[in-house]
Write a protein that holds these residues in place. Sequence first.
Motif, PDB file in Angstrom:
ATOM      1  N   ALA A  93     -10.810  10.602 -13.435  1.00 35.04           N
ATOM      2  CA  ALA A  93     -11.520   9.916 -12.354  1.00 35.04           C
ATOM      3  C   ALA A  93     -11.149   8.444 -12.247  1.00 35.04           C
ATOM      4  O   ALA A  93     -11.462   7.798 -11.249  1.00 35.04           O
ATOM      5  CB  ALA A  93     -13.026  10.052 -12.562  1.00 35.04           C
ATOM      6  N   SER A  94     -10.470   7.917 -13.275  1.00 37.11           N
ATOM      7  CA  SER A  94     -10.080   6.506 -13.225  1.00 37.11           C
ATOM      8  C   SER A  94      -8.822   6.287 -12.396  1.00 37.11           C
ATOM      9  O   SER A  94      -8.546   5.159 -11.968  1.00 37.11           O
ATOM     10  CB  SER A  94      -9.844   5.975 -14.651  1.00 37.11           C
ATOM     11  N   SER A  95      -8.059   7.340 -12.151  1.00 37.14           N
ATOM     12  CA  SER A  95      -6.787   7.179 -11.446  1.00 37.14           C
ATOM     13  C   SER A  95      -6.938   6.560 -10.055  1.00 37.14           C
ATOM     14  O   SER A  95      -6.192   5.636  -9.703  1.00 37.14           O
ATOM     15  CB  SER A  95      -6.064   8.528 -11.351  1.00 37.14           C
ATOM     16  N   PRO A  96      -7.890   7.018  -9.219  1.00 40.92           N
ATOM     17  CA  PRO A  96      -8.044   6.370  -7.913  1.00 40.92           C
ATOM     18  C   PRO A  96      -8.388   4.884  -8.006  1.00 40.92           C
ATOM     19  O   PRO A  96      -7.993   4.104  -7.132  1.00 40.92           O
ATOM     20  CB  PRO A  96      -9.195   7.166  -7.268  1.00 40.92           C
ATOM     21  N   ILE A  97      -9.123   4.501  -9.053  1.00 38.20           N
ATOM     22  CA  ILE A  97      -9.447   3.082  -9.225  1.00 38.20           C
ATOM     23  C   ILE A  97      -8.177   2.292  -9.493  1.00 38.20           C
ATOM     24  O   ILE A  97      -7.957   1.205  -8.920  1.00 38.20           O
ATOM     25  CB  ILE A  97     -10.458   2.899 -10.370  1.00 38.20           C
ATOM     26  N   PHE A  98      -7.305   2.822 -10.338  1.00 39.01           N
ATOM     27  CA  PHE A  98      -6.022   2.157 -10.605  1.00 39.01           C
ATOM     28  C   PHE A  98      -5.184   2.065  -9.334  1.00 39.01           C
ATOM     29  O   PHE A  98      -4.495   1.067  -9.104  1.00 39.01           O
ATOM     30  CB  PHE A  98      -5.236   2.907 -11.689  1.00 39.01           C
ATOM     31  N   ILE A  99      -5.232   3.111  -8.501  1.00 38.96           N
ATOM     32  CA  ILE A  99      -4.466   3.093  -7.251  1.00 38.96           C
ATOM     33  C   ILE A  99      -4.965   1.995  -6.319  1.00 38.96           C
ATOM     34  O   ILE A  99      -4.176   1.250  -5.732  1.00 38.96           O
ATOM     35  CB  ILE A  99      -4.536   4.470  -6.560  1.00 38.96           C
ATOM     36  N   VAL A 100      -6.295   1.884  -6.190  1.00 38.73           N
ATOM     37  CA  VAL A 100      -6.873   0.839  -5.336  1.00 38.73           C
ATOM     38  C   VAL A 100      -6.492  -0.547  -5.862  1.00 38.73           C
ATOM     39  O   VAL A 100      -6.113  -1.439  -5.085  1.00 38.73           O
ATOM     40  CB  VAL A 100      -8.407   0.995  -5.264  1.00 38.73           C
ATOM     41  N   LEU A 101      -6.579  -0.739  -7.174  1.00 41.59           N
ATOM     42  CA  LEU A 101      -6.241  -2.038  -7.768  1.00 41.59           C
ATOM     43  C   LEU A 101      -4.758  -2.358  -7.593  1.00 41.59           C
ATOM     44  O   LEU A 101      -4.392  -3.499  -7.283  1.00 41.59           O
ATOM     45  CB  LEU A 101      -6.615  -2.054  -9.253  1.00 41.59           C
ATOM     46  N   MET A 102      -3.893  -1.359  -7.786  1.00 42.35           N
ATOM     47  CA  MET A 102      -2.459  -1.587  -7.603  1.00 42.35           C
ATOM     48  C   MET A 102      -2.124  -1.864  -6.140  1.00 42.35           C
ATOM     49  O   MET A 102      -1.236  -2.680  -5.840  1.00 42.35           O
ATOM     50  CB  MET A 102      -1.665  -0.371  -8.099  1.00 42.35           C
ATOM     51  N   SER A 103      -2.829  -1.187  -5.231  1.00 45.94           N
ATOM     52  CA  SER A 103      -2.610  -1.457  -3.808  1.00 45.94           C
ATOM     53  C   SER A 103      -2.968  -2.899  -3.466  1.00 45.94           C
ATOM     54  O   SER A 103      -2.306  -3.550  -2.648  1.00 45.94           O
ATOM     55  CB  SER A 103      -3.444  -0.492  -2.950  1.00 45.94           C
ATOM     56  N   ARG A 104      -4.021  -3.389  -4.086  1.00 42.07           N
ATOM     57  CA  ARG A 104      -4.421  -4.785  -3.896  1.00 42.07           C
ATOM     58  C   ARG A 104      -3.384  -5.723  -4.495  1.00 42.07           C
ATOM     59  O   ARG A 104      -2.991  -6.720  -3.877  1.00 42.07           O
ATOM     60  CB  ARG A 104      -5.794  -5.016  -4.546  1.00 42.07           C
ATOM     61  N   LEU A 105      -2.905  -5.394  -5.710  1.00 45.06           N
ATOM     62  CA  LEU A 105      -1.991  -6.272  -6.431  1.00 45.06           C
ATOM     63  C   LEU A 105      -0.616  -6.332  -5.768  1.00 45.06           C
ATOM     64  O   LEU A 105      -0.057  -7.414  -5.563  1.00 45.06           O
ATOM     65  CB  LEU A 105      -1.855  -5.795  -7.881  1.00 45.06           C
ATOM     66  N   PHE A 106      -0.067  -5.150  -5.411  1.00 43.98           N
ATOM     67  CA  PHE A 106       1.309  -5.097  -4.935  1.00 43.98           C
ATOM     68  C   PHE A 106       1.438  -5.178  -3.419  1.00 43.98           C
ATOM     69  O   PHE A 106       2.454  -5.640  -2.902  1.00 43.98           O
ATOM     70  CB  PHE A 106       1.985  -3.815  -5.430  1.00 43.98           C
ATOM     71  N   TYR A 107       0.421  -4.711  -2.679  1.00 42.97           N
ATOM     72  CA  TYR A 107       0.526  -4.656  -1.228  1.00 42.97           C
ATOM     73  C   TYR A 107      -0.529  -5.480  -0.501  1.00 42.97           C
ATOM     74  O   TYR A 107      -0.573  -5.490   0.718  1.00 42.97           O
ATOM     75  CB  TYR A 107       0.472  -3.200  -0.744  1.00 42.97           C
ATOM     76  N   GLY A 108      -1.393  -6.142  -1.250  1.00 40.75           N
ATOM     77  CA  GLY A 108      -2.378  -7.014  -0.649  1.00 40.75           C
ATOM     78  C   GLY A 108      -3.460  -6.305   0.130  1.00 40.75           C
ATOM     79  O   GLY A 108      -4.119  -6.911   0.988  1.00 40.75           O
ATOM     80  N   GLU A 109      -3.687  -5.006  -0.141  1.00 46.58           N
ATOM     81  CA  GLU A 109      -4.746  -4.275   0.558  1.00 46.58           C
ATOM     82  C   GLU A 109      -6.113  -4.835   0.149  1.00 46.58           C
ATOM     83  O   GLU A 109      -6.395  -5.007  -1.030  1.00 46.58           O
ATOM     84  CB  GLU A 109      -4.664  -2.780   0.249  1.00 46.58           C
ATOM     85  N   VAL A 110      -6.934  -5.104   1.134  1.00 43.47           N
ATOM     86  CA  VAL A 110      -8.224  -5.746   0.894  1.00 43.47           C
ATOM     87  C   VAL A 110      -9.218  -4.754   0.301  1.00 43.47           C
ATOM     88  O   VAL A 110      -9.353  -3.632   0.785  1.00 43.47           O
ATOM     89  CB  VAL A 110      -8.792  -6.331   2.206  1.00 43.47           C
ATOM     90  N   ILE A 111      -9.909  -5.172  -0.764  1.00 44.18           N
ATOM     91  CA  ILE A 111     -11.011  -4.383  -1.320  1.00 44.18           C
ATOM     92  C   ILE A 111     -12.295  -4.997  -0.793  1.00 44.18           C
ATOM     93  O   ILE A 111     -12.849  -5.945  -1.361  1.00 44.18           O
ATOM     94  CB  ILE A 111     -10.994  -4.387  -2.859  1.00 44.18           C
ATOM     95  N   SER A 112     -12.777  -4.489   0.333  1.00 39.32           N
ATOM     96  CA  SER A 112     -13.961  -5.051   0.973  1.00 39.32           C
ATOM     97  C   SER A 112     -15.217  -4.644   0.209  1.00 39.32           C
ATOM     98  O   SER A 112     -15.187  -3.775  -0.677  1.00 39.32           O
ATOM     99  CB  SER A 112     -14.062  -4.560   2.415  1.00 39.32           C
ATOM    100  N   LEU A 113     -16.337  -5.264   0.560  1.00 36.66           N
ATOM    101  CA  LEU A 113     -17.608  -4.914  -0.069  1.00 36.66           C
ATOM    102  C   LEU A 113     -17.954  -3.449   0.202  1.00 36.66           C
ATOM    103  O   LEU A 113     -18.456  -2.752  -0.691  1.00 36.66           O
ATOM    104  CB  LEU A 113     -18.720  -5.834   0.467  1.00 36.66           C
ATOM    105  N   THR A 114     -17.667  -2.994   1.418  1.00 33.67           N
ATOM    106  CA  THR A 114     -17.934  -1.596   1.767  1.00 33.67           C
ATOM    107  C   THR A 114     -17.125  -0.655   0.895  1.00 33.67           C
ATOM    108  O   THR A 114     -17.642   0.334   0.361  1.00 33.67           O
ATOM    109  CB  THR A 114     -17.608  -1.331   3.245  1.00 33.67           C
TER     110      THR A 114
END
Length: 313
Positions: A121-142
């Motif tokens: 279950a941790s894998s999607p969290i790593f994907i979201v964090l990597m997307s933020r780190l490498f591609y600048g995808e915003v992690i909004s409050l929502t």
Amino acid sequence: MKRKISNGSRGILGQAQPNYLVPMGYLLAVVATIIWAGNFIIARSFNEDILPVGLAFWRWTIAVITLTPFALRVTVEDWKLVKKHLPYLAVSALSGVTVFNTLIYIAGHTTQAMNLSLIAASSPIFIVLMSRLFYGEVISLTRATGIIVVVIGVLLLITGGSLERLLSISFAIGDLYMLLAAIIFAGYTMLVKRKPPAMRMITFNLCTFSLGLLFLAPFYGLECWIYHPVVLNLSIMLALLYVGILSSVVAFLAWNKAIIIIGPSRTALIYYLIPVFSGIAAWLIIGEEISLVHIFSMSIIISGIIITNRTTS
């Protein structure tokens, strides 16, 4: 005046995706997740009958044999792209084919099924964090709120609502393997997003499947030398056909296409449905009971995914 096109999502490299493609992206991610839920059940059911590298080797052998007749002509047409991007394809194959799946099978031999589900279950969290780190995808409050809701639902589902059960989990070396697998899968998802736009997805998959199998071959030879090769019977052959055709060819094609359409972060959150589908499959196939806690936790997971994907980021 040029007509402005409404964008439903951001896919590969931030390119806008038409609205009509977005539901297809989610549907493909769900299809892959349903199939992989069955893969986890097979991995747990046959861990006494098939050694991990052998299971991975025959899985990808079947996948390559199945995909080649459909992909060979296209791959030949894309051969110049394949040669140009061979290092990228090799890294993608090593991470997503050779290492990731083999680590899951190894972990299944040395840790509990609950631990596998919890760490996966941790894998999607790593994907979201990597997307933020490498591609600048915003992690909004929502989006962050939705992720938290989903994680709560997963924990509730895995533990059956028992805090004592959660606190009593003991960790083994297999948990480290599973954690490493979760991180590697996140990295593989990032690599899929970097696929050269001109390279067709079926070419990408045939090349990575074939290279991944090539990398696995010497390790399977070593496993056979130290232990024994896979001994085939009807049930094992059916299990291998499932993981080779459905879990590999169909699921990977669907998952990778979903990444291209809706992006890695949104695709990753559908991965949280694996314990939901695993629970339903266990109920249908082997008669495991589904309680009110299971239904409640499944509802929380689905609600969290809906909340997260309402964000416009």
